[in-house]
Scaffold this motif. Structure first.
Motif, mmCIF file in Angstrom:
data_model
loop_
_atom_site.group_PDB
_atom_site.id
_atom_site.type_symbol
_atom_site.label_atom_id
_atom_site.label_comp_id
_atom_site.label_asym_id
_atom_site.label_seq_id
_atom_site.Cartn_x
_atom_site.Cartn_y
_atom_site.Cartn_z
ATOM 1 N N ILE A 143 -9.494 -97.521 -17.548
ATOM 2 C CA ILE A 143 -10.228 -96.273 -17.326
ATOM 3 C C ILE A 143 -10.060 -95.865 -15.870
ATOM 4 O O ILE A 143 -10.238 -96.684 -14.964
ATOM 5 N N PRO A 144 -9.710 -94.597 -15.629
ATOM 6 C CA PRO A 144 -9.580 -94.152 -14.238
ATOM 7 C C PRO A 144 -10.914 -94.301 -13.492
ATOM 8 O O PRO A 144 -11.984 -94.175 -14.088
ATOM 9 N N ALA A 145 -10.846 -94.556 -12.204
ATOM 10 C CA ALA A 145 -12.059 -94.642 -11.376
ATOM 11 C C ALA A 145 -12.442 -93.215 -10.983
ATOM 12 O O ALA A 145 -11.824 -92.605 -10.119
ATOM 13 N N PHE A 146 -13.453 -92.685 -11.648
ATOM 14 C CA PHE A 146 -13.859 -91.296 -11.411
ATOM 15 C C PHE A 146 -14.859 -91.204 -10.264
ATOM 16 O O PHE A 146 -15.769 -92.032 -10.155
ATOM 17 N N THR A 147 -14.689 -90.180 -9.439
ATOM 18 C CA THR A 147 -15.693 -89.863 -8.421
ATOM 19 C C THR A 147 -16.454 -88.604 -8.825
ATOM 20 O O THR A 147 -17.578 -88.403 -8.389
ATOM 21 N N ASP A 148 -15.843 -87.787 -9.670
ATOM 22 C CA ASP A 148 -16.454 -86.555 -10.163
ATOM 23 C C ASP A 148 -17.202 -86.864 -11.463
ATOM 24 O O ASP A 148 -16.590 -87.238 -12.472
ATOM 25 N N SER A 149 -18.529 -86.719 -11.449
ATOM 26 C CA SER A 149 -19.331 -87.066 -12.627
ATOM 27 C C SER A 149 -19.030 -86.146 -13.811
ATOM 28 O O SER A 149 -19.088 -86.572 -14.966
ATOM 29 N N ASP A 150 -18.693 -84.887 -13.559
ATOM 30 C CA ASP A 150 -18.358 -83.967 -14.640
ATOM 31 C C ASP A 150 -17.056 -84.397 -15.323
ATOM 32 O O ASP A 150 -16.942 -84.361 -16.549
ATOM 33 N N ALA A 151 -16.084 -84.826 -14.529
ATOM 34 C CA ALA A 151 -14.823 -85.311 -15.099
ATOM 35 C C ALA A 151 -15.079 -86.567 -15.929
ATOM 36 O O ALA A 151 -14.514 -86.725 -17.019
ATOM 37 N N ARG A 152 -15.937 -87.438 -15.446
ATOM 38 C CA ARG A 152 -16.272 -88.666 -16.188
ATOM 39 C C ARG A 152 -16.921 -88.324 -17.526
ATOM 40 O O ARG A 152 -16.624 -88.932 -18.558
ATOM 41 N N ARG A 153 -17.818 -87.323 -17.545
ATOM 42 C CA ARG A 153 -18.471 -86.902 -18.793
ATOM 43 C C ARG A 153 -17.435 -86.364 -19.780
ATOM 44 O O ARG A 153 -17.497 -86.662 -20.967
ATOM 45 N N ARG A 154 -16.490 -85.566 -19.301
ATOM 46 C CA ARG A 154 -15.454 -85.020 -20.186
ATOM 47 C C ARG A 154 -14.561 -86.137 -20.738
ATOM 48 O O ARG A 154 -14.175 -86.123 -21.900
ATOM 49 N N PHE A 155 -14.236 -87.096 -19.864
ATOM 50 C CA PHE A 155 -13.446 -88.255 -20.297
ATOM 51 C C PHE A 155 -14.204 -89.022 -21.392
ATOM 52 O O PHE A 155 -13.636 -89.361 -22.436
ATOM 53 N N ASP A 156 -15.480 -89.291 -21.143
ATOM 54 C CA ASP A 156 -16.296 -90.026 -22.118
ATOM 55 C C ASP A 156 -16.432 -89.261 -23.432
ATOM 56 O O ASP A 156 -16.388 -89.861 -24.512
ATOM 57 N N ALA A 157 -16.597 -87.947 -23.354
ATOM 58 C CA ALA A 157 -16.724 -87.135 -24.576
ATOM 59 C C ALA A 157 -15.428 -87.192 -25.382
ATOM 60 O O ALA A 157 -15.449 -87.321 -26.618
#
Length: 194
Positions: free
Chosen positions: A2-16
């Motif tokens: 899993i990429p190390a996300f710093t942007d929480s919105d990007a992390r939410r889209r990845f998780d979705a």
């Protein structure tokens, strides 16, 4: 990976996105975790190789290259479910696999539709056997007054004569069993040729 996300919105889209992948892979069997890992690694590599842009933009580009999970996972699900169903002779699993094959489109749709019609015919034979004791005057093989023959579950016309009587039950069950075995073996053989 899993990429190390710093942007929480990007992390939410990845998780979705991967929640949808997980939902679809839950039906796929033992290789689901390995496939998910491969997809995650593909997204991470694609994000790392993308020139510039924000984390969200690189994620969107990577996910757009992959496409919607249902589009590329449906053929995989169809194959997995049909293989599992033909090994176990499970009609529910086979039906789910055929529905995914039909929805996957192209050649798979034609094959899935043909086998689906075969299983529908099998269901009609089974229904005939079950309904004969309850609704005997409308189930069987009939010769109508005009000489035509009707078979199955039919509206009774005046002057029609039932040709098989109670023999329609074992004949319908035998035809259903033979058709089920033939269709299931045909699916298995088709699956093994790929």
């Amino acid at each position: 990976m899993i990429p190390a996300f710093t942007d929480s919105d990007a992390r939410r889209r990845f998780d979705a996105y991967f929640s949808e992948v997980d939902r679809l892979l839950a039906r796929a069997g033992a290789d689901a975790a390995e496939l998910r890992g491969d997809l995650e690694a593909h997204v991470a590599d694609s994000m790392a190789a993308a020139p510039g842009g924000s984390e969200g933009e690189r994620l969107d580009a990577a996910l757009s290259r992959l496409g919607r999970p249902i589009d590329y996972l449906r053929p995989l699900l169809a194959d997995e479910l049909i293989e599992r169903g033909t090994r176990s002779y499970s009609p529910v699993t086979i039906a789910r696999g055929l529905s995914h094959a039909v929805l996957a489109g192209s050649r798979r749709a034609g094959i899935g539709l043909a086998f689906g019609l075969g299983y529908l015919l099998l269901a009609i034979f089974t229904a005939m056997a079950l309904l004969k004791p309850l609704w005997g005057e409308h189930v069987g093989v009939f010769r109508n007054a005009d000489g035509t023959i009707s078979a199955g579950i039919v509206a009774q016309s005046d002057g029609a004569r039932e040709l098989l009587g109670w023999w329609s039950i074992p004949i319908a069950l035998l035809l259903a069993a033979l058709l089920y075995v033939a269709l299931t073996r045909g699916l298995r053989a088709l699956r093994q040729r790929r």
